[in-house]
Design a protein around this motif. Structure first.
Motif, PDB file in Angstrom:
ATOM      1  N   UNK A  83      16.619  -3.604 -30.157  1.00 61.47           N
ATOM      2  CA  UNK A  83      16.181  -2.347 -30.752  1.00 61.47           C
ATOM      3  C   UNK A  83      15.129  -2.699 -31.792  1.00 61.47           C
ATOM      4  N   UNK A  84      13.989  -2.014 -31.749  1.00 61.14           N
ATOM      5  CA  UNK A  84      12.996  -2.245 -32.798  1.00 61.14           C
ATOM      6  C   UNK A  84      12.564  -0.912 -33.410  1.00 61.14           C
ATOM      7  N   UNK A  85      11.627  -0.980 -34.332  1.00 60.40           N
ATOM      8  CA  UNK A  85      11.211   0.204 -35.068  1.00 60.40           C
ATOM      9  C   UNK A  85      10.713   1.310 -34.136  1.00 60.40           C
ATOM     10  N   UNK A  86      10.047   0.898 -33.064  1.00 61.13           N
ATOM     11  CA  UNK A  86       9.533   1.873 -32.105  1.00 61.13           C
ATOM     12  C   UNK A  86      10.640   2.750 -31.526  1.00 61.13           C
ATOM     13  N   UNK A  87      11.785   2.129 -31.242  1.00 59.56           N
ATOM     14  CA  UNK A  87      12.925   2.892 -30.712  1.00 59.56           C
ATOM     15  C   UNK A  87      13.379   3.953 -31.700  1.00 59.56           C
ATOM     16  N   UNK A  88      13.528   3.517 -32.970  1.00 55.68           N
ATOM     17  CA  UNK A  88      14.018   4.444 -33.999  1.00 55.68           C
ATOM     18  C   UNK A  88      13.047   5.602 -34.167  1.00 55.68           C
ATOM     19  N   UNK A  89      11.767   5.225 -34.217  1.00 54.64           N
ATOM     20  CA  UNK A  89      10.734   6.222 -34.392  1.00 54.64           C
ATOM     21  C   UNK A  89      10.799   7.260 -33.279  1.00 54.64           C
ATOM     22  N   UNK A  90      10.932   6.775 -32.058  1.00 59.88           N
ATOM     23  CA  UNK A  90      10.965   7.673 -30.909  1.00 59.88           C
ATOM     24  C   UNK A  90      12.218   8.556 -30.958  1.00 59.88           C
ATOM     25  N   UNK A  91      13.362   7.934 -31.294  1.00 58.94           N
ATOM     26  CA  UNK A  91      14.622   8.672 -31.314  1.00 58.94           C
ATOM     27  C   UNK A  91      14.565   9.796 -32.342  1.00 58.94           C
ATOM     28  N   UNK A  92      14.012   9.486 -33.496  1.00 54.36           N
ATOM     29  CA  UNK A  92      13.930  10.491 -34.560  1.00 54.36           C
ATOM     30  C   UNK A  92      12.996  11.619 -34.156  1.00 54.36           C
ATOM     31  N   UNK A  93      11.875  11.246 -33.585  1.00 62.45           N
ATOM     32  CA  UNK A  93      10.917  12.287 -33.190  1.00 62.45           C
ATOM     33  C   UNK A  93      11.493  13.182 -32.099  1.00 62.45           C
ATOM     34  N   UNK A  94      12.266  12.583 -31.215  1.00 65.80           N
ATOM     35  CA  UNK A  94      12.918  13.393 -30.180  1.00 65.80           C
ATOM     36  C   UNK A  94      13.900  14.379 -30.809  1.00 65.80           C
ATOM     37  N   UNK A  95      14.728  13.850 -31.735  1.00 68.64           N
ATOM     38  CA  UNK A  95      15.719  14.714 -32.394  1.00 68.64           C
ATOM     39  C   UNK A  95      15.024  15.853 -33.132  1.00 68.64           C
ATOM     40  N   UNK A  96      13.928  15.520 -33.798  1.00 68.86           N
ATOM     41  CA  UNK A  96      13.214  16.549 -34.559  1.00 68.86           C
ATOM     42  C   UNK A  96      12.616  17.609 -33.636  1.00 68.86           C
ATOM     43  N   UNK A  97      12.032  17.165 -32.529  1.00 65.65           N
ATOM     44  CA  UNK A  97      11.403  18.167 -31.671  1.00 65.65           C
ATOM     45  C   UNK A  97      12.465  19.010 -30.963  1.00 65.65           C
ATOM     46  N   UNK A  98      13.631  18.393 -30.658  1.00 67.45           N
ATOM     47  CA  UNK A  98      14.722  19.180 -30.067  1.00 67.45           C
ATOM     48  C   UNK A  98      15.206  20.245 -31.039  1.00 67.45           C
ATOM     49  N   UNK A  99      15.356  19.840 -32.312  1.00 68.15           N
ATOM     50  CA  UNK A  99      15.818  20.791 -33.317  1.00 68.15           C
ATOM     51  C   UNK A  99      14.790  21.913 -33.502  1.00 68.15           C
TER      52      UNK A  99
END
Lengths: 388, 219
Positions: free
Chosen positions: A361-377
């Motif tokens: 897991x690297x920073x790119x994964x976290x970044x993507x996961x957060x952006x996905x959560x934000x856009x879903x919300x």
């Protein structure tokens, strides 16, 4: 009105005589069965008042309160309160009663027989982690703050109510004990499935304890009502954003799990292979760090291009730096972040239950996961608005 | 030394009468305190949470104490005639203040969190009073009763002036017979037995207090 709502507040108002602005203004709120709803807001917002309206410690000036669809706004308040567990910050144990008698308060009022009460008291003491034979006959003044609140919770559970109201129950307890009590209470709730309304002014406690959170503004108006994940991913306005405070995105990582990530292919080799093979693989994949595995396929070290170059012609035993702790599927991305910032490679390894290397897991994964959560919300709120 | 032995001689010669007076003295005091206890606790409970009523009642009880005791005893003669009754009525009024004040203070000292949790569990107002507030206020109320008892035992000596019984008879006799044989002995019978009675009653009440105070509250 939500069909499964255990508690339903219908335009509840509390106005104190002589005051122009109401303390609680037309509050409509559904509390789903078996969940913890946290009421959180700045001090003076009326969250405690709201809580106390539910068991009518404070009589509403208008509106209706429904429990299981039954209007209790005019019911006998004493009988109503015996059906609802109530826990307050100052605990309020009866100092002249033993711990057992404190816990037996409501069962005694309900005229349970003696044997049933004794069994219930022992069961509850066990449940809250106080050995009955040791604590049953003690008096409240012999308890520490944390122990007293354990008894407070046990007492509220005395007659096994469906509903619990908790007003900053862990607010006066030192941070270490508080965390322990919070964790134990959450574990307890997994078995109990009570419908709980929990008041706090601490957003972190709200995020931790709540299945849902209602962020309240002045006069107990609901500024945002949602799951903690979604509130963290998408605070609806500046008020909520300010209240959540700094680091809300990082707090949101607590709600995402490693299992939700798609792990990318990452170069890894067993340490029995030669350093040259390692170096080749890195160059082929265009990466800086290689994961060195032991004989069982478990990640042991990170080896950089430079370290592999210096290793010469031998195998990779002893080359590189320790990988540190590994992640598993059930770990949160917050834990991933924590390991990542400690890691030499800025990445952290994921293993399966057998400890075998699965990926990183690297920073790119976290970044993507957060952006996905934000856009879903965001999409969720846009849909809500479109349907409104 | 000679005075002391003559006092003992007087006491042993008259022990039956002295004992009878002591019992009468105790009876008058205890009846007054018992009546004042029932009245003051009831009144204290009623006024404790009502600021205006509470101020009025406590001030009134305070004023009662400032009325000269002799006058207060005399004031009741037109109502009850002479004898023990006007004495008990006057002592009763004196005993109110300490018990009333301590009832109010004792109820004040009950932690609001304890009352809140009692209410939150569905105890009715009466159950909150009987099961929580009064038991917790009890040690303070009991202290008030003890103070009232000591106060009353002392003043009961005046009862004799309105035709009552008690150890006051010896003091009065000593005063009227000043200089005559046994006057001094009688004076000291009045003083010593009144003080002793006060101490004994206080000791008894201390024991009662201990056994009526909930175990969790004892220090």
């Amino acid at each position: 009105m939500n069909a499964q709502a255990k508690i339903h507040l219908d335009r509840v108002v509390k106005k104190y005589p002589g005051s122009k602005v109401p303390a609680v203004e037309e509050l409509t709120l559904d509390i789903p069965e078996g969940e913890i709803l946290v009421l959180v807001g700045p001090s003076g917002c009326g969250k405690s008042t709201t809580l106390r309206l539910i068991n009518r410690m404070i009589e509403p000036s208008g509106g209706r309160i429904l429990l299981d669809g039954e209007d209790v706004t005019k019911a006998n308040p004493d009988k109503l309160r015996r059906r609802i567990g109530y826990v307050i910050q100052q605990v309020g144990l009866f100092p002249h009663h033993t711990i057992a008698d404190n816990i037996a308060t409501i069962p005694k009022m309900l005229k349970w027989d003696k044997k049933r009460i004794t069994e219930r008291v022992d069961y509850l003491l066990d449940t809250v982690g106080l050995p009955p034979e040791q604590y049953r006959d003690r008096y409240p003044r012999e308890l520490s703050g944390g122990q007293a609140q354990r008894v407070g919770v046990a007492r509220a559970l005395g007659a096994d109510p469906d509903i619990m109201l908790m007003d900053e129950p862990f607010g006066a307890i030192d941070p270490i004990t508080r965390e322990r009590l919070q964790n134990e209470f959450l574990r307890l709730q997994e078995e109990m499935h009570k419908t709980i309304v929990f008041v706090t002014h601490d957003i972190d406690e709200a995020i931790k304890m709540g299945d849902r959170i209602a962020i309240l503004g002045e006069r107990s108006t609901i500024r945002q009502y949602d799951t903690p994940e979604r509130i963290l991913a998408y605070p609806v306005d500046d008020f909520v954003n300010d209240f959540i405070g700094n680091g809300s995105t990082i707090k949101g990582l607590n709600f995402l799990q490693v299992s939700s990530l798609r792990l990318s292919d990452y170069p890894a080799l067993r340490e029995s292979e030669s350093a040259a093979a390692g170096l080749n693989l890195l160059q082929e994949k265009g990466r800086d760090w290689l994961v060195v595995l032991d004989g069982e396929g478990r990640p042991v070290r990170w080896a950089s291009q430079e370290q592999l170059g210096q290793a010469g012609t031998g195998d990779m035993r002893g080359v590189g730096v320790e990988v540190g702790d590994h992640l598993k599927d059930e770990n949160t991305l917050f834990e991933a972040l924590e390991l990542m910032v400690q890691s030499a490679a800025g990445r952290t390894c994921v293993v399966d239950d057998a400890g075998q290397f699965q990926g990183i897991v690297d920073m790119g994964h976290l970044n993507k996961a957060i952006r996905t959560a934000q856009s879903e919300a965001r999409r969720h709120y846009e849909e809500l608005e479109a349907n409104a | 030394m000679e005075a002391l032995s003559s006092w003992f001689t007087y006491v042993s010669a008259n022990i039956d009468y002295i004992w009878e007076s002591t019992l009468a003295h105790a009876r008058i005091s205890l009846i007054a305190v018992a009546l004042a206890t029932v009245f003051s606790i009831t009144l204290g409970v009623i006024v404790q949470r009502r600021p205006l009523a509470r101020t009025i009642v406590l001030t009134a009880a305070g004023i009662l104490l400032t009325i000269p005791s002799l006058a207060l005893f005399a004031l009741f003669i037109p109502v009850f005639g002479i004898g023990n009754t006007p004495a008990i009525a006057a002592l009763y009024l004196y005993a109110i203040l300490p018990i009333l004040r301590n009832t109010v203070t004792g109820l004040d000292s009950v932690s609001p969190a304890v009352v809140e949790s009692a209410r939150g569990m569905g105890l009715s107002t009466w159950q909150q009073l009987v099961k929580v507030r009064l038991p917790l206020a009890w040690p303070v109320i009991m202290t008030g009763i003890r103070v009232a008892t000591l106060l009353t035992v002392g003043i009961t000596a005046i009862a004799v002036l309105v035709g009552g019984d008690g150890l006051g008879t010896y003091v009065q006799s000593a005063l009227t017979r000043n200089g005559l044989p046994n006057a001094t002995e009688q004076l000291y019978v009045g003083v010593v037995f009144t003080v002793a009675l006060g101490l004994v009653l206080d000791l008894v009440l201390a024991v009662v207090q201990r056994f009526t105070t909930a175990k969790g509250l004892r220090l």
